[in-house]
Design a protein around this motif. Structure first.
Motif, short mmCIF file in Angstrom:
data_model
loop_
_atom_site.label_atom_id
_atom_site.label_comp_id
_atom_site.label_asym_id
_atom_site.label_seq_id
_atom_site.Cartn_x
_atom_site.Cartn_y
_atom_site.Cartn_z
N MET A 252 -15.55 -53.15 -31.32
CA MET A 252 -14.75 -52.21 -32.03
C MET A 252 -14.85 -51.06 -31.43
N ALA A 253 -16.52 -50.79 -31.16
CA ALA A 253 -16.78 -49.49 -30.74
C ALA A 253 -16.06 -49.16 -29.23
N THR A 254 -15.46 -49.92 -28.72
CA THR A 254 -14.86 -49.73 -27.33
C THR A 254 -13.33 -49.40 -27.46
N HIS A 255 -12.83 -49.28 -28.75
CA HIS A 255 -11.54 -49.26 -29.30
C HIS A 255 -11.02 -47.86 -28.47
N SER A 256 -9.81 -47.85 -27.87
CA SER A 256 -9.35 -46.73 -27.26
C SER A 256 -9.47 -45.58 -28.19
N ILE A 257 -9.12 -45.55 -29.60
CA ILE A 257 -9.49 -44.41 -30.20
C ILE A 257 -10.70 -43.70 -30.44
N ILE A 258 -11.75 -44.73 -30.17
CA ILE A 258 -13.28 -44.29 -30.14
C ILE A 258 -13.60 -43.91 -28.78
N GLY A 259 -13.06 -44.69 -27.89
CA GLY A 259 -13.12 -44.32 -26.47
C GLY A 259 -14.67 -44.69 -25.78
N LEU A 260 -15.54 -45.58 -26.38
CA LEU A 260 -16.75 -45.53 -25.80
C LEU A 260 -16.56 -46.35 -24.57
N PRO A 261 -17.31 -45.92 -23.31
CA PRO A 261 -17.28 -46.82 -22.31
C PRO A 261 -17.98 -48.09 -22.70
N ALA A 262 -17.37 -49.29 -22.05
CA ALA A 262 -17.90 -50.79 -22.39
C ALA A 262 -19.24 -51.09 -22.16
N ASP A 263 -19.99 -50.02 -21.23
CA ASP A 263 -21.46 -50.42 -20.85
C ASP A 263 -22.30 -49.75 -22.21
N LEU A 264 -21.63 -49.00 -22.86
CA LEU A 264 -22.59 -48.47 -24.18
C LEU A 264 -22.36 -49.17 -25.44
N LYS A 265 -21.52 -50.33 -25.43
CA LYS A 265 -21.28 -51.02 -26.62
C LYS A 265 -22.48 -51.54 -27.23
N THR A 266 -23.39 -52.05 -26.29
CA THR A 266 -24.49 -52.66 -26.88
C THR A 266 -25.42 -51.31 -27.63
N ALA A 267 -25.41 -50.14 -26.90
CA ALA A 267 -26.03 -49.29 -27.60
C ALA A 267 -25.44 -48.99 -29.11
N VAL A 268 -24.39 -49.20 -29.46
CA VAL A 268 -23.80 -48.86 -30.63
C VAL A 268 -24.74 -50.10 -31.65
N ALA A 269 -24.84 -51.30 -31.02
CA ALA A 269 -25.28 -52.37 -32.03
C ALA A 269 -26.92 -51.79 -32.19
N PHE A 270 -27.55 -51.51 -31.08
CA PHE A 270 -28.88 -50.94 -31.21
C PHE A 270 -29.07 -49.85 -32.13
N LEU A 271 -28.08 -48.91 -32.18
CA LEU A 271 -28.00 -47.83 -33.13
C LEU A 271 -28.11 -48.37 -34.76
N VAL A 272 -27.24 -49.31 -34.97
CA VAL A 272 -26.85 -49.95 -36.05
C VAL A 272 -28.42 -50.44 -36.62
N LEU A 273 -29.00 -51.04 -35.75
CA LEU A 273 -30.56 -51.81 -35.82
C LEU A 273 -31.30 -50.69 -36.41
N ILE A 274 -31.48 -49.56 -35.76
CA ILE A 274 -32.29 -48.48 -36.05
C ILE A 274 -32.05 -47.97 -37.29
N LEU A 275 -30.46 -47.67 -37.64
CA LEU A 275 -30.36 -47.09 -38.87
C LEU A 275 -30.56 -48.11 -40.20
N VAL A 276 -30.32 -49.23 -39.83
CA VAL A 276 -30.48 -50.39 -40.82
C VAL A 276 -31.99 -50.14 -41.28
N LEU A 277 -32.98 -50.30 -40.09
CA LEU A 277 -34.33 -50.27 -40.19
C LEU A 277 -34.70 -48.87 -41.27
N LEU A 278 -33.97 -47.94 -40.79
CA LEU A 278 -34.63 -46.44 -41.63
C LEU A 278 -34.12 -46.52 -42.85
N VAL A 279 -32.79 -47.08 -43.00
CA VAL A 279 -32.32 -46.55 -44.51
C VAL A 279 -32.51 -47.89 -45.49
N ARG A 280 -32.35 -49.08 -44.91
CA ARG A 280 -32.50 -50.24 -45.75
C ARG A 280 -32.88 -51.09 -45.04
N PRO A 281 -34.20 -51.19 -44.66
CA PRO A 281 -35.22 -52.12 -44.03
C PRO A 281 -35.02 -53.51 -44.57
#
Lengths: 291, 306
Positions: A252-281
């Protein structure tokens, strides 16, 4: 809107692959508390074992059998020759994690050595079938169905069988499980074998997407971690849900409304990983005491 | 043959610095940092961007690179440092990968980093400087070697002094028993962040020198493998020792580059590259299995892992 449905469908496909691998990782973590960095490379092992048998002329669904056996045998064998002896010597979990990094490097580059770096395929990927709101290849559909079968099977195993109950008991409270007469070493061995089979199977599904290369499992590893941690580390059901969310979120992060390059989509998942560990481990389904 | 030793010693020096930073994190504070390559990369890129894009001088760019790595270290540490050790490992390795993906294809960022095409042309001033330093008689490789090892020695001495001070004893105390240090009224989190920041700054310095060595930057030079190599070096030499990272690095790179002498008739170049990585992995496993304290470490000090 069309685009959103298509991305959702793509996300479910990749999420299904991640889920199969994530359940294996989560089972091992639940029972042993070990974060196995080599887990991704066992997907690669499964995929390439199947490729060898496809090369011998077997259809893929037959070739998947030796692949699954190879995964089960490899993880079970390593428990016998590596993990158990190291645990018996009192090696800390941190040092076991470091060993798994070494193991990952060895396994991956043995595969590189044997098969070379070029991208290979099980066979040609078929044309997409148009379902109106989205289009998927027949391979994509096999991935989703194949993953669902494995996940339901694992769920039933955990709920209905003795070994499944023992595995849940062990991840709940090791001392209590041992005191109530569960053969801990045997349950641990079975956990590795089941995780190995699931992971190799996940590798075959990943290969079905089209491309097989020695880094395929390694590249998926952090996404698998993300799925496991989002769902709640050690919780097999959480790992399934978490993986699907991760799969969908990164597409979904690559949806044209968000406009993230496809190369960066895994970075989004990684960011989710970090946020979860910080907020709700403990993740979505984990309990706080497990942390 | 001289070229071989030069190459080994330059790389060994750069990785000794990297391992010195890691050693401060892991060996002295007990922090599991698996994203060390991010600090290394931020050092390289800050320096290169400052020089090429903004046309700053060498010294300012050097300082900016270390400062950027320090700040990034603090930014990473602030939230992450409270996590359990193995979660910290996952978060740091993930941050390293995010960082690499962003310098490779982050919108806006690639205007500075030039994405996969990379940056070049930042090292001229560094090499011209050798005349002014009175090192004009050295060839460029030899000059880089001298600078790298001067940095290793200076950083080593500073770390030696720092860790002998009361500050250093608190760090070791945290490694041994965090709760005890808390009970003594020490602000454990603050000490951990300081340790993280200083280690990151050292990695930033290593990154600058690495950039000078390779001559052009691109994101593929900053894979997680760099972190794992630094870990191997630190563990090989002995965590929590001052000479460990240095000795570990020299041994590691002598063996690693020594395999280049294996003739092509035995293994081809690509195969040798894979075999080297298999060797690194096997070495990591072997150290933990056979001698987890490394060559110089003392067992008593290092088996306290929780």
């Amino acid at each position: 809107m069309q685009e959103a449905f298509q991305l959702l469908a793509n996300g479910i496909v990749i999420g299904s692959v991640i889920a199969v691998a994530a359940v294996g990782l989560s089972l091992v973590f639940g029972v042993l508390g070990l974060i196995n960095v080599a887990h991704g490379d066992f997907l690669t092992l499964g995929a390439f074992t199947a490729l060898v048998f496809v090369g011998l002329g077997l259809p893929l669904y037959v070739a998947a059998v030796p692949a699954i056996a190879a995964g089960a045998l490899a993880m079970g064998g390593l428990e016998k020759v590596l993990w158990k002896p190291m645990r018996d010597r009192g090696t800390s979990n941190v040092n076991l994690l470091i060993i798994s990094i070494g193991l990952a490097l060895v396994l991956r580059h043995v595969i590189f050595w044997i098969f070379g770096a070029r991208v290979q395929r099980f066979g040609p990927v078929s044309e997409r079938i148009d379902f109106g709101l989205f289009a998927l290849t027949p391979q994509d559909i096999i991935i989703v169905v194949g993953s669902a079968i494995a996940l339901i099977g694992t769920g039933l195993m955990l709920q209905k069988t003795r070994i499944g109950t023992a595995m849940r008991a062990l991840s709940d409270n090791k001392d209590l499980a041992e005191a109530s007469g569960i053969n801990v070493s045997r349950v641990i061995l079975y956990t590795w074998v089941i995780a190995g089979a699931l992971t190799a199977y996940g590798g075959v599904l990943l290969g079905l997407q089209g491309r097989l290369f020695p880094n395929m499992g390694w590249f998926l590893l952090l996404l698998i971690f993300a799925g496991v941690i989002l769902g709640g580390i050690g919780s097999a059901y959480g790992a399934m849900i978490g993986s699907l969310i991760i799969g969908v979120a990164q597409e979904m992060a690559t949806h044209s409304i968000i406009g993230l390059p496809a190369d960066l989509k895994t970075a989004v998942a990684f960011l989710v990983l970090i946020l979860v560990l910080l907020v709700r481990p403990q993740g979505i389904f984990g309990r706080r005491k497990a942390i | 043959m001289i070229a071989y030793f030069q190459t080994v010693l330059i790389t060994a020096g750069i990785f000794a610095l990297l391992a010195q930073g890691l050693n401060l994190h892991r060996g002295y504070t007990g922090l599991l940092n698996f994203g060390h390559v991010a600090f290394f990369a931020i050092g390289s890129y800050t320096m290169a961007i400052m020089i090429v894009t903004f046309e700053f001088g060498l010294l300012i760019s050097f300082i900016a690179a270390m400062l950027a790595a320090t700040i990034f270290g603090i930014v990473v540490a602030l939230p992450a440092i409270r996590l359990r050790t193995d979660y910290l490992a996952i978060v740091t390795i993930t941050i390293g990968e995010i960082f690499r993906l962003v310098i490779q294809s982050g919108p806006g960022v690639t205007e500075l980093t030039r994405g996969p095409r990379g940056i070049r042309g930042y090292s001229n001033e560094f090499f011209f400087l050798r005349e002014d330093l009175g090192l004009g008689f050295l060839d460029p490789q030899m000059y880089l070697l001298v600078i790298v090892w001067a940095a290793v020695i200076v950083v080593g001495l500073l770390l030696f002094l720092l860790l002998r001070s009361p500050w250093g004893r608190v760090l070791k105390g945290i490694r041994e028993d965090e709760d005890a240090m808390r009970a003594l009224g020490k602000n454990v989190t603050s000490y951990k962040i300081q340790s993280f920041a200083i280690g990151a700054a050292i990695a930033g310095l290593a990154g600058v020198l690495f950039a000078m060595d390779i001559g052009s930057l691109s994101p593929v030079a900053y894979l997680p493998l760099i972190t794992f190599q630094a870990w191997t070096i630190m563990m090989l030499g002995g965590m929590g020792t001052h000479l460990g990272p240095i000795i570990g690095s020299i041994i590691f790179w002598s063996i690693f580059n020594g395999t280049l002498f294996i003739p092509d008739s035995i293994v081809t170049g690509a195969e040798a590259a894979y075999l080297r990585q298999i060797g690194v992995g096997a070495l990591i496993m072997l150290i933990i299995i056979v001698r987890p304290q490394g060559i110089l470490g003392s067992r008593e000090e290092m088996v306290l892992d929780k």
